[in-house]
Design an enzyme around this catalytic site. Structure first.
Site, PDB file in Angstrom:
ATOM      1  N   THR A  27     -15.969  27.080  17.256  1.00 50.35           N
ATOM      2  CA  THR A  27     -16.863  26.136  16.617  1.00 50.35           C
ATOM      3  C   THR A  27     -17.026  25.429  17.051  1.00 50.35           C
ATOM      4  O   THR A  27     -18.490  23.762  16.864  1.00 50.35           O
ATOM      5  CB  THR A  27     -15.856  25.435  15.822  1.00 50.35           C
ATOM      6  N   PHE A  34     -15.210  30.683   8.844  1.00 49.30           N
ATOM      7  CA  PHE A  34     -15.101  31.398   7.994  1.00 49.30           C
ATOM      8  C   PHE A  34     -13.711  30.287   6.663  1.00 49.30           C
ATOM      9  O   PHE A  34     -13.721  30.676   6.043  1.00 49.30           O
ATOM     10  CB  PHE A  34     -15.667  32.846   7.691  1.00 49.30           C
ATOM     11  N   ASP A 105     -18.572  36.574  18.754  1.00 53.87           N
ATOM     12  CA  ASP A 105     -19.910  36.441  18.754  1.00 53.87           C
ATOM     13  C   ASP A 105     -20.863  36.307  20.561  1.00 53.87           C
ATOM     14  O   ASP A 105     -21.486  35.945  20.758  1.00 53.87           O
ATOM     15  CB  ASP A 105     -19.696  34.176  18.767  1.00 53.87           C
ATOM     16  N   HIS A 120     -11.078  41.254  17.620  1.00 55.77           N
ATOM     17  CA  HIS A 120     -12.341  41.495  16.394  1.00 55.77           C
ATOM     18  C   HIS A 120     -13.412  41.997  16.580  1.00 55.77           C
ATOM     19  O   HIS A 120     -14.313  42.442  15.711  1.00 55.77           O
ATOM     20  CB  HIS A 120     -12.073  40.384  15.627  1.00 55.77           C
ATOM     21  N   CYS A 131     -25.309  58.335  12.438  1.00 50.61           N
ATOM     22  CA  CYS A 131     -25.549  59.463  13.597  1.00 50.61           C
ATOM     23  C   CYS A 131     -25.232  58.840  14.680  1.00 50.61           C
ATOM     24  O   CYS A 131     -25.502  58.591  15.625  1.00 50.61           O
ATOM     25  CB  CYS A 131     -27.558  59.502  13.385  1.00 50.61           C
ATOM     26  N   SER A 191      -4.576  27.671  15.585  1.00 46.81           N
ATOM     27  CA  SER A 191      -2.970  28.079  14.495  1.00 46.81           C
ATOM     28  C   SER A 191      -2.191  29.215  14.285  1.00 46.81           C
ATOM     29  O   SER A 191      -1.056  28.946  14.696  1.00 46.81           O
ATOM     30  CB  SER A 191      -4.149  27.536  13.362  1.00 46.81           C
ATOM     31  N   ASN A 213      -4.813  22.829  21.127  1.00 42.76           N
ATOM     32  CA  ASN A 213      -5.371  23.259  19.515  1.00 42.76           C
ATOM     33  C   ASN A 213      -5.778  21.590  18.777  1.00 42.76           C
ATOM     34  O   ASN A 213      -5.014  20.885  19.415  1.00 42.76           O
ATOM     35  CB  ASN A 213      -4.884  23.734  18.933  1.00 42.76           C
TER      36      ASN A 213
END
Length: 238
Positions: A27, A34, A105, A120, A131, A191, A213
């Site tokens: 961020t 999101f 990203d 992820h 293919c 978090s 954090n």
């Protein structure tokens, strides 16, 4: 400042650091998280992000899936921030053994990190489901509707783990291995609520668990050092 000083001391003395990062690392490069539902979603999308980014939704409503995906997940102009750059530097110096990330990203690699475990997946990798042909993120961004393979016409799927899909077993097992052997485990920008990724910290055996954090996490009480604030600012001061 006392906590930053303590953090600096721990890092200086270690040659076996593992970093585990979440959305907060991205961020700060301008990539939206999101999960933070804002007015934009409410105006433009009929479903919450978690529903859209599910395997079922991708299969049943590919056009709507890709409308959201291109709009919110493909931030191809984003650049690595101070946290990405510092981690890459520590790796070059031999201090950092691996970056384990929940982000998709590719910014850790853009900053120069070589050993990046992407729990992820990555928006930079996309494959035709028919293919197997590879497509880059630019192709996805500029395609109309649900992207199709220019060779066989098959559907192209981003190499990202959607809700309802399992994490890659090899990546998970590598992450467990690095964490269990680490001298220092730094967790930043998360978090720690998304499982199974959040459960990985239970494999850490050392006594230098550091949580960085902006807001408190569910695991703060079990950490050896908690530093609250912007991860980019904190890392740039180390």
């Amino acid at each position: 400042m006392e906590r930053i000083e303590k953090l600096r001391e721990i890092i200086n003395e270690s040659g076996n650091i593992v970093f585990f990062g979440g959305a907060g690392v991205s961020t700060e490069s301008g990539i939206p998280d999101f999960r933070s539902v804002d007015g934009l979603y409410n105006q433009k999308y009929d479903y919450p992000p978690e529903t859209i980014l599910s395997h079922t939704f991708y299969r049943h409503y590919p056009e709507e899936f890709f409308r959201f995906y291109k709009d919110k997940m493909l931030c191809l102009t984003a650049k690595p921030n101070a946290a990405h750059l510092k981690l890459a530097k520590w790796e070059q110096e031999g201090k950092l053994k691996a970056v384990i990330t929940q982000n998709i990203d590719g910014l850790h690699q853009a900053a120069g990190s070589k050993r990046v475990l992407e729990l992820h997946g990555s928006v930079l990798r996309n494959y035709c489901e028919k293919c197997g042909k590879f497509f880059d993120a630019e192709y996805m961004l500029h395609s109309k509707g649900a992207p199709k393979c220019d060779d066989c016409g098959g559907a192209i799927k981003p190499d990202v783990v959607l809700y309802e899909e399992g994490l890659d077993n090899q990546t998970l097992s590598d992450a467990v291995s690095y964490i269990s052997k680490a001298d220092v485990l730094i967790i930043g920008g998360t978090s720690l609520v998304v499982y199974p990724a959040a459960g990985l910290i239970d494999y850490y055996r050392g006594n230098k668990l550091i949580l960085i954090n902006k807001t408190p996490t569910a695991r703060d009480s079990g950490a050896d050092l908690v530093v609250q604030g912007s991860i980019g600012e904190i890392f740039s001061s180390l």
